[in-house]
Design a protein around this motif. Structure first.
Motif, short mmCIF file in Angstrom:
data_model
loop_
_atom_site.label_atom_id
_atom_site.label_comp_id
_atom_site.label_asym_id
_atom_site.label_seq_id
_atom_site.Cartn_x
_atom_site.Cartn_y
_atom_site.Cartn_z
N MET A 1 26.14 41.93 9.07
CA MET A 1 26.18 40.62 8.41
C MET A 1 25.27 39.63 9.14
N ARG A 2 24.69 38.72 8.38
CA ARG A 2 23.84 37.69 8.98
C ARG A 2 24.36 36.31 8.56
N ARG A 3 25.68 36.12 8.76
CA ARG A 3 26.31 34.87 8.30
C ARG A 3 25.78 33.64 9.01
N TYR A 4 25.16 33.83 10.18
CA TYR A 4 24.77 32.66 10.99
C TYR A 4 23.27 32.41 11.01
N ALA A 28 24.41 38.54 17.18
CA ALA A 28 24.32 39.72 16.31
C ALA A 28 24.24 39.32 14.84
N GLU A 29 24.69 38.08 14.53
CA GLU A 29 24.62 37.58 13.16
C GLU A 29 23.53 36.52 13.01
N SER A 30 22.53 36.61 13.91
CA SER A 30 21.29 35.83 13.79
C SER A 30 21.42 34.32 14.03
N ALA A 31 22.44 33.89 14.79
CA ALA A 31 22.58 32.45 15.07
C ALA A 31 21.48 31.96 16.02
N LEU A 32 21.22 30.66 15.94
CA LEU A 32 20.41 29.98 16.96
C LEU A 32 21.43 29.47 17.98
N LEU A 33 21.25 29.79 19.25
CA LEU A 33 22.32 29.54 20.22
C LEU A 33 21.96 28.52 21.29
N GLU A 49 21.39 38.82 27.32
CA GLU A 49 22.14 39.82 26.54
C GLU A 49 22.12 39.54 25.04
N CYS A 50 21.65 38.33 24.67
CA CYS A 50 21.59 37.96 23.25
C CYS A 50 20.19 38.28 22.72
N ASP A 51 19.78 39.48 22.94
CA ASP A 51 18.46 39.98 22.59
C ASP A 51 18.02 39.61 21.19
N GLY A 52 16.80 39.11 21.09
CA GLY A 52 16.24 38.89 19.75
C GLY A 52 16.62 37.57 19.14
N SER A 53 17.60 36.85 19.73
CA SER A 53 18.00 35.56 19.17
C SER A 53 17.25 34.44 19.88
N ASP A 54 17.18 33.28 19.21
CA ASP A 54 16.62 32.10 19.85
C ASP A 54 17.76 31.46 20.65
N ALA A 220 36.67 34.35 16.05
CA ALA A 220 35.80 33.17 16.13
C ALA A 220 34.71 33.24 15.07
N ALA A 221 34.16 34.43 14.88
CA ALA A 221 33.06 34.59 13.91
C ALA A 221 33.54 34.29 12.49
#
Ligand SMILES: NC(=O)c1ccc[n+]([C@@H]2O[C@H](COP(=O)([O-])OP(=O)(O)OC[C@H]3O[C@@H](n4cnc5c(N)ncnc54)[C@H](O)[C@@H]3O)[C@@H](O)[C@H]2O)c1
Length: 249
Positions: A1-4, A28-33, A49-54, A220-221
């Motif tokens: 899922m890409r809810r974020y 994992a759900e593509s959030a900007l963190l 550890e949040c590989d691939g996310s901004d 939480a998600a």
């Protein structure tokens, strides 16, 4: 899922434990963190550890209003919005009431309760302006009272009252506010508890196991997603049934 996807998620106390597990889950759900912690090395490790996310890691003490305000302003400047705030930072300083020092009392209240107030106040106007926001705050099964945790129980009961009040003030503006009350979850905080007390409590979990941080991250998600639009003012026990109360089994 890409809810974020395109959602900006802020997590306090993201250096380890539940904060780290939630950061990974939202990533994992593509959030900007935007992650913060008092421990710089730890929050940078979580970011890695949040590989691939901004991901933007920051050193922030949530008990300090000026540091919090700067963090929120920097996050808004970088990402342009704030969709989700997770008030997760917390500490324990257990002691029996008559031995509890002012420092032990203050440390716990300042991080869990005052920190939640500072962070929520700093994002609230923007979330209302956006007409969208999700605020999730960390209480504990101890909010109902727990031996040796006068400071922690008071802080975590305060989190419930504050979360429900924020829910009322946010409701007309599309901003929800909920709390999670975890039971015994396998994190460095739990490991720091008195071993005998931990073992005794673990034996009372109806599901027969200590929780995994992923159990909390999953809840939480959901609570922070668009799908939870009509859920507000809720305290969700995620505790393998320990709060149900019966010890007969
Ligand atoms: N683990 C459990 O069994 C459990 C149970 C009930 C409630 N909780 C609550 O869940 C939350 C997370 O718990 P955890 O087990 O992951 O704890 P933890 O101690 O493993 O991690 C907490 C993180 O918060 C950070 N932190 C501490 N003070 C801070 C401050 N002033 N500003 C910013 N960051 C700060 C720490 O550096 C650490 O990285 C806490 O609010 C805790 O009270 C945990």
């Amino acid at each position: 899922m890409r809810r974020y996807e395109n959602r900006v998620v802020l997590i306090t106390g993201a250096g380890q434990g539940l904060g780290r597990a939630m950061a990974r889950r939202f990533a994992a759900e593509s959030a900007l963190l935007a992650l913060c912690d008092v421990n710089e090395a730890a929050v940078k490790e979580t970011s890695a550890e949040c590989d691939g996310s901004d991901v933007r890691p920051s050193v922030v003490n949530v008990a300090d209003a000026q540091q919090v305000d700067r963090w929120i302003a920097d996050t808004l400047a970088a990402f342009g919005r704030v969709d989700v705030l997770v008030n997760n930072a917390g500490v324990i300083r257990d002691n029996r009431l008559e031995r509890m020092t002012d420092d032990e009392w203050d440390a716990v209240i300042d991080v869990s309760l005052r920190g939640m107030f500072h962070c929520t106040r700093a994002v609230f106007a923007e979330m209302k302006r956006q007409g969208y926001g999700r605020i999730l705050s960390f209480s504990s099964m101890s909010w109902r009272g727990n031996f040796g945790q006068a400071n922690y129980a008071a802080a975590k009961a305060g989190v419930v009252g504050l979360a429900r009040t924020i829910a009322l003030e946010g409701a007309p503006h599309g901003v929800t506010s909920n709390a999670i009350a975890p039971g015994l979850i396998d994190t460095p905080m739990l490991a720091s508890m008195n071993a005998a007390a931990r073992a005794k409590l673990a034996g009372r979990v109806p599901m027969g196991r200590i929780g995994d941080p992923a159990d909390i991250a999953e809840a939480a998600a959901y609570l922070c997603s668009e799908s939870a639009a009509y859920v507000t003012g809720v305290v969700l026990d995620v505790d393998g049934g320990i709060s149900i109360g019966s010890t007969l089994r």
